[in-house]
Enzyme design. Structure first.
Site, PDB file in Angstrom:
ATOM      1  N   HIS A 202      -5.645 -11.735  -3.075  1.00 55.60           N
ATOM      2  CA  HIS A 202      -5.472 -10.634  -2.119  1.00 55.60           C
ATOM      3  C   HIS A 202      -4.031 -10.561  -1.596  1.00 55.60           C
ATOM      4  O   HIS A 202      -3.670 -11.251  -0.645  1.00 55.60           O
ATOM      5  CB  HIS A 202      -6.438 -10.848  -0.952  1.00 55.60           C
ATOM      6  CG  HIS A 202      -6.585  -9.663  -0.055  1.00 55.60           C
ATOM      7  ND1 HIS A 202      -7.764  -9.331   0.553  1.00 55.60           N
ATOM      8  CD2 HIS A 202      -5.694  -8.721   0.351  1.00 55.60           C
ATOM      9  CE1 HIS A 202      -7.600  -8.249   1.280  1.00 55.60           C
ATOM     10  NE2 HIS A 202      -6.350  -7.862   1.185  1.00 55.60           N
TER      11      HIS A 202
ATOM     12  N   HIS B  61      -0.602  -7.615  -0.929  1.00 55.64           N
ATOM     13  CA  HIS B  61      -0.089  -6.240  -0.938  1.00 55.64           C
ATOM     14  C   HIS B  61       1.373  -6.322  -1.361  1.00 55.64           C
ATOM     15  O   HIS B  61       2.188  -6.897  -0.647  1.00 55.64           O
ATOM     16  CB  HIS B  61      -0.218  -5.604   0.444  1.00 55.64           C
ATOM     17  CG  HIS B  61      -1.637  -5.502   0.915  1.00 55.64           C
ATOM     18  ND1 HIS B  61      -2.442  -4.419   0.634  1.00 55.64           N
ATOM     19  CD2 HIS B  61      -2.413  -6.367   1.621  1.00 55.64           C
ATOM     20  CE1 HIS B  61      -3.646  -4.612   1.167  1.00 55.64           C
ATOM     21  NE2 HIS B  61      -3.653  -5.790   1.764  1.00 55.64           N
TER      22      HIS B  61
ATOM     23  N   ARG C 228       3.138  -3.545  -2.236  1.00 50.31           N
ATOM     24  CA  ARG C 228       3.749  -2.305  -1.720  1.00 50.31           C
ATOM     25  C   ARG C 228       4.437  -1.443  -2.773  1.00 50.31           C
ATOM     26  O   ARG C 228       4.912  -0.360  -2.455  1.00 50.31           O
ATOM     27  CB  ARG C 228       4.759  -2.603  -0.599  1.00 50.31           C
ATOM     28  CG  ARG C 228       4.203  -3.406   0.559  1.00 50.31           C
ATOM     29  CD  ARG C 228       3.152  -2.655   1.332  1.00 50.31           C
ATOM     30  NE  ARG C 228       2.780  -3.357   2.563  1.00 50.31           N
ATOM     31  CZ  ARG C 228       1.562  -3.344   3.070  1.00 50.31           C
ATOM     32  NH1 ARG C 228       0.586  -2.696   2.470  1.00 50.31           N
ATOM     33  NH2 ARG C 228       1.295  -3.990   4.185  1.00 50.31           N
TER      34      ARG C 228
ATOM     35  N   ASN D 114      -3.768  -0.139  -2.277  1.00 51.86           N
ATOM     36  CA  ASN D 114      -3.276   0.816  -1.271  1.00 51.86           C
ATOM     37  C   ASN D 114      -1.765   1.015  -1.325  1.00 51.86           C
ATOM     38  O   ASN D 114      -1.061   0.910  -0.328  1.00 51.86           O
ATOM     39  CB  ASN D 114      -3.727   0.428   0.138  1.00 51.86           C
ATOM     40  CG  ASN D 114      -3.175  -0.910   0.590  1.00 51.86           C
ATOM     41  OD1 ASN D 114      -2.743  -1.714  -0.229  1.00 51.86           O
ATOM     42  ND2 ASN D 114      -3.196  -1.149   1.885  1.00 51.86           N
TER      43      ASN D 114
ATOM     44  N   ASP E 146      -9.354  -1.738  -0.148  1.00 47.36           N
ATOM     45  CA  ASP E 146      -8.891  -2.611   0.933  1.00 47.36           C
ATOM     46  C   ASP E 146      -7.827  -1.957   1.810  1.00 47.36           C
ATOM     47  O   ASP E 146      -6.925  -1.291   1.340  1.00 47.36           O
ATOM     48  CB  ASP E 146      -8.318  -3.907   0.382  1.00 47.36           C
ATOM     49  CG  ASP E 146      -7.846  -4.813   1.512  1.00 47.36           C
ATOM     50  OD1 ASP E 146      -8.711  -5.332   2.230  1.00 47.36           O
ATOM     51  OD2 ASP E 146      -6.626  -4.964   1.688  1.00 47.36           O
TER      52      ASP E 146
ATOM     53  N   ASP F 213      -3.922 -12.240   1.942  1.00 47.87           N
ATOM     54  CA  ASP F 213      -3.776 -10.891   2.520  1.00 47.87           C
ATOM     55  C   ASP F 213      -2.319 -10.653   2.925  1.00 47.87           C
ATOM     56  O   ASP F 213      -2.038 -10.043   3.964  1.00 47.87           O
ATOM     57  CB  ASP F 213      -4.721 -10.677   3.714  1.00 47.87           C
ATOM     58  CG  ASP F 213      -4.838  -9.207   4.104  1.00 47.87           C
ATOM     59  OD1 ASP F 213      -4.288  -8.348   3.383  1.00 47.87           O
ATOM     60  OD2 ASP F 213      -5.468  -8.913   5.138  1.00 47.87           O
TER      61      ASP F 213
ATOM     62  N   HIS G 135       5.578  -5.729   6.218  1.00 52.27           N
ATOM     63  CA  HIS G 135       5.894  -4.509   6.972  1.00 52.27           C
ATOM     64  C   HIS G 135       7.368  -4.523   7.339  1.00 52.27           C
ATOM     65  O   HIS G 135       7.973  -5.589   7.466  1.00 52.27           O
ATOM     66  CB  HIS G 135       5.060  -4.428   8.251  1.00 52.27           C
ATOM     67  CG  HIS G 135       3.623  -4.111   8.001  1.00 52.27           C
ATOM     68  ND1 HIS G 135       3.200  -2.889   7.546  1.00 52.27           N
ATOM     69  CD2 HIS G 135       2.510  -4.873   8.109  1.00 52.27           C
ATOM     70  CE1 HIS G 135       1.889  -2.907   7.403  1.00 52.27           C
ATOM     71  NE2 HIS G 135       1.441  -4.101   7.719  1.00 52.27           N
TER      72      HIS G 135
END
Lengths: 429, 310
Positions: free
Chosen positions: A63, A65, A67, A97, A155, A308, A312
């Site tokens: 899991h 991200h 981006r 996502n 997710d 996860d 950001h």
């Protein structure tokens, strides 16, 4: 290129191996695993002295991200996989996502091409359950799987519509892939920004009840039973959801789950300072739930530790708590937190902790990784589980800096990471 | 001796001694308010900025008058007319204001912790004038001050706070302040407007208003906000008023010398009946008046005013 990793304690849960062994890598594969005294050490181009260290399969993160495509200002496949390498991860599964959403084969193709070009670890894409992750109609799951997706998930958002979830679970059986749920009831969560409990009461924040996760897990378990599908709960955070998975497993339902390190290393008390790096979805829970997920790890209800990893940009975190983005980066701190909290804390033995990071996630997702069998891809991580170090997020290989663990003293450090026989990370000095 | 801190972010951070110091300072400030010419040079040359991200009449006006009576230059910024409406972040607004060298920034914001964020960024003293449902420390201090005028020994007093506890920063700050002063606090309201873990704040929980107010020394009614109805937290204002409103009949069940308070603005006829709001037990206007004295005291203590100038 022949690499000899000499004299380390090899922990290889997939083969039930735990002994001091030499590991020979040749042509990108594990060529030989042998007792150091068995015969003269084979000639190698490079010898890594692993005496006193642990040699294990490269970690596998179900899991993350990354981006890319779309938010390359937050993270790219190049930077995210370098952060993975520093954290000992040789394979990562990236969530859908992105922008555009990974809901069709051209996005999957792009991710795989980009990973091949820029990445330093293996990247396994996860496709979306629904088109645009809108929760309305199924994505072209067959094409996604054909292009290389290993699972499907919306997710970041739950599949709220129970009928659609039923269809997704049914349809996924055609390909033998898990459906990963971000288990959260959007109505119970509402505008909540942290766990509903004593701390949210003191701080006056709108709370997210633990039931918000558990009611979706309960619903989905019934659907998984009905459809005979593989249902996987992402980032489980509550004692109740762990208990539901425990009971479903006992009944023989095909349910698996993962936990993120921040959900066993931190509690909602971390919000007391209004640090927006303590804001995530699902939220940091109270100590009762932290104990609940630890119990789930101990008895094997929780199959895997998955980060996860959610990068950001600074300006999305340097704002009022309600407006801050959810999530933290986690690839570089996962192993240290696992050792410090779980192994030092007596929750897992070292071999169990290694299994939750390697063979267990690969077993449940049927990935051809997480093993040191002769002939397997030479994805190997060398760690020192006793070494203390301080996490300095400014030195992170990730583009992002959103970690609540900056400045934490951790035990257990990754020394070297090898992917397909190539050393992609070595701790300097 | 002064207040040895840069900011006033919440009652949580105050010691009992600091609370006493603020209340005692407010007593001398109240004397200034009674003068014919209400102006002292204590904060001459000091700048106070009111930065309000939420609508407010009484708190903003109170800070403005308090600053002016102490001769500070007071500037009001409301977000609809500032660059905040253009999407400027709190951080950038704060840094921009910092470059103008204010001595005190008074902030009201819808999000808990927003004043704390500003306090980390700015050299100026930050006063929290209300952050979401978290704290409203100057309100709690003026409430203590108002109670102390009538009941000089605060310790042991029984207080009942009635209404929307869930969304109330006034309740949270008052619970903390009153407990620090040795008072006992009950909360009362419909279960949907009480936090699920409200008892972890060290208060007694009542679902019915009659037993909650029966032997209370102080009843504090909170404003019920119409928009909570839309969120399904209670059915109608009429039903709320019937179940929880403080009217003359209910007041008969309380002690005859009970003190009635309300942080305002009041909904006449909803949480409080007009005859109670205007009745002899009501301290509602004392609270407003004492708000000036409390805010004068805080501006003075935080802006480093010289005692000799007073």
């Amino acid at each position: 290129m022949r690499i000899l990793i000499a004299g380390g304690r090899v922990i290889d849960p997939a083969n039930r191996r735990d002994a001091v062994l030499n590991l020979l890598i040749e042509g990108g594969r594990i060529a030989e695993v042998a007792s150091p005294g068995a015969h003269p050490a084979p000639a190698a181009d490079r010898v890594l002295d692993a005496r006193g260290k642990i040699v294990c399969p490269g970690f596998v993160d179900l899991h993350v991200h990354l981006r890319e495509p779309g938010r390359e200002d937050m993270e790219t496949i190049a930077t995210g996989t370098r952060a993975a390498a520093r954290g000992g991860f040789t394979s990562v599964c990236c969530m859908a996502n992105t922008s555009p959403v990974n809901d069709n084969q051209s996005v999957t193709d792009f991710i795989i091409d980009r990973a091949r070009r820029d990445g330093v670890v293996n990247v396994f894409p996860i496709g979306a359950v629904t088109k645009g992750m809108k929760g309305e109609e199924l994505a072209e799951i067959g094409e996604l799987v054909g292009a290389g997706c290993i699972a499907i998930s919306d997710d970041g958002k739950p599949v709220m519509n129970a009928e659609l979830m039923r269809r997704a679970l049914e349809y996924a059986t055609l390909f033998g892939i898990p459906v990963i749920q971000h288990a959260e009831d959007e109505h119970l969560t509402g505008k909540g920004v942290m766990h509903e409990g004593k701390v949210s009461t003191e701080l006056g924040f709108k709370g997210i009840p633990a039931a918000s996760e558990a009611v979706i897990v309960a619903r989905d378990i019934l659907l998984a039973e009905m459809t005979g599908s593989h249902y996987h709960v992402a980032h489980v955070s509550t004692a109740e959801a762990v208990q539901l998975v425990r009971e479903a497993k006992a009944k023989g339902t095909h349910v698996t789950c993962e936990v993120a390190p921040h959900h066993f290393a931190l509690s909602d008390e971390a919000v007391m300072s209004f640090d927006t790096n303590a804001k995530m979805s699902p939220p940091l829970r109270s100590s009762r739930h932290v104990e609940g997920v630890k119990a789930g790890l101990r008895d094997g209800t929780i199959d895997a530790i998955a980060t996860d990893h959610a990068p950001h940009v600074i300006q999305d975190k340097e704002v009022e708590f309600d407006y801050a983005a959810n999530g933290i980066i986690g690839l570089e701190t996962a192993f240290g937190l696992t050792i410090t909290t779980l192994v030092e804390g007596g929750v897992l033995t070292l071999p169990q902790a290694v299994a939750r990071l390697t063979s267990d996630p690969c077993r449940i997702f049927r990935l051809p990784k997480g093993t040191l069998s002769e002939g397997a891809d030479a994805d190997v991580t060398i760690v020192d589980p006793t070494r203390e170090w301080v996490y300095d997020v400014r030195q992170s290989a990730s583009k992002a800096r959103n970690s609540p663990f900056n400045g934490w003293k951790l035990r257990g450090q990754v020394l070297a990471t090898i992917v397909g026989g190539k050393v992609v990370w070595e701790l300097p000095g | 001796m002064g207040l040895q801190k840069k900011d006033l972010l919440g009652i949580r951070d105050l010691t009992v001694e600091e609370i006493r110091l603020i209340l005692d300072s407010a007593a001398s400030m109240k004397e200034i308010a009674s003068r014919d010419i209400k102006k002292v040079p204590a904060l001459r040359g000091k700048t106070v900025i009111n930065l309000f991200y939420e609508p407010s009449t009484r708190t903003r006006t109170s800070f403005e008058i308090a600053g002016k009576w102490l001769s500070a230059d007071v500037i009001n910024i409301s977000t609809s007319t500032s660059s905040v409406a253009k999407g400027e972040s709190l951080k950038d607004t704060g840094l921009t204001l910092q470059a103008m060298h204010p001595d005190v920034v008074v902030i009201r914001h819808a999000v808990p912790g927003a004043p704390h964020l500003l306090a980390r960024l700015l050299k100026a003293s930050i006063i929290n004038a209300g952050d979401g449902a978290h704290e409203h420390p100057t309100q709690a201090l003026l409430d203590l001050f108002t109670i102390r005028e009538r009941r000089p020994a605060l310790e042991g007093l029984q207080v009942a706070i009635v209404g929307d506890i869930l969304h109330s920063r006034v309740a949270r700050s008052n619970i903390l302040a009153m407990q620090k002063m040795g008072m006992r606090v009950r909360v009362c309201g419909p279960p949907t407007l009480l936090p699920r873990y409200v008892e972890s704040l060290g208060v007694e929980k009542f679902l019915r208003v009659e037993p909650a107010i029966a032997d209370a020394d102080v009843i504090m009614m909170l404003r019920i906000q119409r928009e909570r109805m839309g969120a399904g937290l209670f059915p109608t204002l009429r039903e709320y008023s019937k179940l929880f409103g403080l009217n003359a009949d209910r007041l008969k069940m309380a002690r005859p010398d009970v003190l009635i308070m309300h942080p305002g603005p009041i909904n006449r006829g909803v949480e409080i009946a007009p005859e109670v709001a205007d009745g002899p037990c009501s301290l509602i206007l004392d609270q407003v008046e004492n708000g000036l004295a409390i805010r004068m005291a805080l501006l003075f203590l935080l802006a480093g005013g010289q005692a000799g100038n007073n």
